[in-house]
Scaffold this active site. Structure first.
Site, PDB file in Angstrom:
ATOM      1  N   GLY A  83      80.757  24.670 -34.610  1.00 28.79           N
ATOM      2  CA  GLY A  83      81.949  24.742 -33.787  1.00 28.79           C
ATOM      3  C   GLY A  83      83.078  25.438 -34.518  1.00 28.79           C
TER       4      GLY A  83
ATOM      5  N   ASP B 126      74.373  21.759 -38.527  1.00 31.32           N
ATOM      6  CA  ASP B 126      75.810  21.884 -38.354  1.00 31.32           C
ATOM      7  C   ASP B 126      76.412  22.374 -39.676  1.00 31.32           C
ATOM      8  OD1 ASP B 126      78.447  21.425 -37.294  1.00 31.32           O
ATOM      9  OD2 ASP B 126      78.489  19.570 -38.450  1.00 31.32           O
TER      10      ASP B 126
ATOM     11  N   LYS C 270      75.536  24.037 -28.723  1.00 29.63           N
ATOM     12  CA  LYS C 270      74.709  23.836 -29.915  1.00 29.63           C
ATOM     13  C   LYS C 270      73.251  23.610 -29.535  1.00 29.63           C
ATOM     14  CE  LYS C 270      77.968  22.282 -33.412  1.00 29.63           C
ATOM     15  NZ  LYS C 270      78.211  21.324 -34.495  1.00 29.63           N
TER      16      LYS C 270
ATOM     17  N   GLU D  69      86.310  20.424 -43.098  1.00 24.86           N
ATOM     18  CA  GLU D  69      86.357  21.180 -41.854  1.00 24.86           C
ATOM     19  C   GLU D  69      87.114  22.487 -42.075  1.00 24.86           C
ATOM     20  OE1 GLU D  69      85.156  20.027 -38.736  1.00 24.86           O
ATOM     21  OE2 GLU D  69      84.258  18.311 -39.774  1.00 24.86           O
TER      22      GLU D  69
ATOM     23  N   ARG E 125      93.492  23.021 -31.075  1.00 22.91           N
ATOM     24  CA  ARG E 125      93.667  23.223 -32.513  1.00 22.91           C
ATOM     25  C   ARG E 125      93.875  24.690 -32.860  1.00 22.91           C
ATOM     26  NH1 ARG E 125      88.389  20.412 -34.674  1.00 22.91           N
ATOM     27  NH2 ARG E 125      87.698  21.021 -32.597  1.00 22.91           N
TER      28      ARG E 125
ATOM     29  N   ASP F 209      80.422  22.337 -40.611  1.00 25.27           N
ATOM     30  CA  ASP F 209      81.544  21.553 -41.114  1.00 25.27           C
ATOM     31  C   ASP F 209      81.149  20.106 -41.362  1.00 25.27           C
ATOM     32  OD1 ASP F 209      83.061  23.807 -40.896  1.00 25.27           O
ATOM     33  OD2 ASP F 209      84.049  23.230 -39.029  1.00 25.27           O
TER      34      ASP F 209
ATOM     35  N   ASN G 141      79.726  16.279 -31.173  1.00 27.39           N
ATOM     36  CA  ASN G 141      79.325  17.556 -30.581  1.00 27.39           C
ATOM     37  C   ASN G 141      77.931  17.991 -31.021  1.00 27.39           C
ATOM     38  OD1 ASN G 141      80.266  18.083 -33.221  1.00 27.39           O
ATOM     39  ND2 ASN G 141      80.730  20.202 -32.710  1.00 27.39           N
TER      40      ASN G 141
ATOM     41  N   ASP H 211      76.743  15.754 -37.845  1.00 28.60           N
ATOM     42  CA  ASP H 211      77.558  14.610 -38.238  1.00 28.60           C
ATOM     43  C   ASP H 211      78.473  14.078 -37.146  1.00 28.60           C
ATOM     44  OD1 ASP H 211      79.361  16.937 -38.472  1.00 28.60           O
ATOM     45  OD2 ASP H 211      80.737  15.488 -39.361  1.00 28.60           O
TER      46      ASP H 211
END
Length: 412
Positions: free
Chosen positions: A276, A187, A320, A196, A232, A189, A346, A343
């Protein structure tokens, strides 16, 4: 004639030639080498040599074995070392079931933590066969080779103890299974980088508080990721596309990120990132770090402005996992030989699909699902879970002329 065993243990200050001297003495006698172990702790050597021979016990000063023992004692005396002799009659060591590696990380690592871990291992009916230090700084990492335990039961027990002692513990099967990992999928972020990206973008749009609340809920698994992403991204509508360059300059790698990637690439691992976040930022990380594969979302830009939408397929929780499978297929690597690091919620499917799933400073929902959890702030600590020591990493860096680098520093 019955075979017997003789264990010779030398203890004393380490110096060149000790091992050579002992085997030179043994070479003059009718014994065979069955096992050898040696460790040096703070300049003090412990050398154990197990030999086999035919006949009765080597008692007294007469006979061939009596002469050998006298010769070993003289050599030890010349070297300023202590020598101990243990005899037996069982030639073969029983092969114990359930051989595992237990990796313990602490910052700091206190005696009570090791006592708790060792106690749980003993309570499980397992034996500690070997202990080795993999790192002293910036975190202490100790690896224990154990046998005689059920992996699932021991993992449950040690996870509970790790929470009590505030350390990280990983339990993995020993042997080829552990050494076969060849693809790392990570991952981005709050894993490869600090923070992020969408929140960095939101800061320029003046809506960071709103975005942070949605992000936090999504990472805890309280909101559907795809829905939260659209919500977002909509808040970014109207931002000038020049914001991407500003955010690229604001991105900070997690301490140890460069060391982790550099070391695994030396070992011919393939490295992938799946995010993401957004290709407008991850593409620069791919170039900077030499990443082999990547997948991320793409923000739509029309007329030089962000539209508040994403284009193409969404890289969400199932996306993912699909990316991991795709990268493994492209690399020609079985899923069982992959490592996934994340982390948040997702990352759950990706962690579950990989051969080894690692939660890095993760939310509770991911820590509970992962094979191992790392809660120190250094990404290169993951190397220890793969059996790679700090000394090995620093030696490789030195060979490449990178002697100024230090594992786990904020720049690496």
């Amino acid at each position: 004639m019955k075979q017997r065993t003789l264990l010779i243990t030398l203890t004393g200050p380490d110096r060149p030639g000790v091992t050579s001297r002992l085997f030179t003495v043994l070479a003059s006698f009718p014994v065979n080498v069955s096992d050898v172990e040696q460790v040096v702790i703070r300049g003090r050597l412990i050398l154990g040599v197990l030999v086999t021979y035919a006949g009765g016990p080597p008692t007294g000063t007469g006979g061939t074995l009596g002469a050998m023992w006298a010769a070993v004692e003289r050599a030890a005396d010349d070297l300023g070392m202590e020598v101990e002799l243990t005899t037996g009659s069982d030639l073969k060591e029983k092969r114990r079931r359930g051989r595992l590696h237990v990796t313990v990380l602490g910052n700091p690592l206190e005696p009570a933590a090791m006592a708790g871990i060792a106690g749980r291992i003993a309570a499980a009916g397992a034996n500690i066969d070997r202990i080795e230090r993999l790192s002293r700084l910036p975190v202490t990492c100790i690896e224990l080779a154990i046998s005689g335990a059920d992996p699932a039961a021991l993992r449950t027990a040690l996870t509970a103890e790790a929470v009590l002692q505030q350390v990280d513990v990983a339990v993995q099967r020993s042997g080829l299974h552990r050494r076969a990992k060849r693809l790392v999928v990570m991952d981005v972020d709050s894993t490869l980088i600090q923070g992020e990206v969408i929140e960095l973008l939101a800061a320029h749009a003046g809506c960071v508080d709103e975005v942070e609340k949605i992000t936090t809920a999504a990472m805890r698994g309280e909101l559907d990721f795809a829905a939260s992403l659209h919500e977002r991204v909509a808040l970014l509508e109207g931002l000038d596309e020049s914001v991407f360059e500003r955010v690229r300059q604001e991105v900070v790698l997690t301490p140890g990120a460069r060391t982790l990637v550099r070391t695994l690439k030396r070992l011919d691992y393939r490295f992938a990132i799946v995010s993401g976040g957004f290709t407008q930022i991850t593409d620069s990380l791919v170039t900077e770090l030499g990443i082999d594969y990547s997948a991320a979302n793409t923000l739509e830009v029309v007329g030089g402005k962000l539209t508040g939408r994403v284009v193409g397929d969404i890289v969400d929780r199932p996306g993912k996992a699909r990316a991991l499978e795709r990268f493994a297929q492209q690399a020609g690597i079985p899923i069982s030989q992959t490592v996934a690091i994340g982390d948040g919620a997702n990352d759950l499917d990706m962690i579950a699909a990989a051969g080894l799933g690692i939660a890095f400073n993760a939310k509770p929902v991911l820590r509970q699902a992962a094979d191992a959890a790392v809660n120190v702030p250094y990404l290169d600590a993951i190397l220890y879970l793969l059996g790679i020591s700090r000394d090995e990493v620093e030696a490789a860096d030195a060979e490449d002329g990178l002697t100024h680098l230090t594992l786990g520093t904020p720049t690496e």
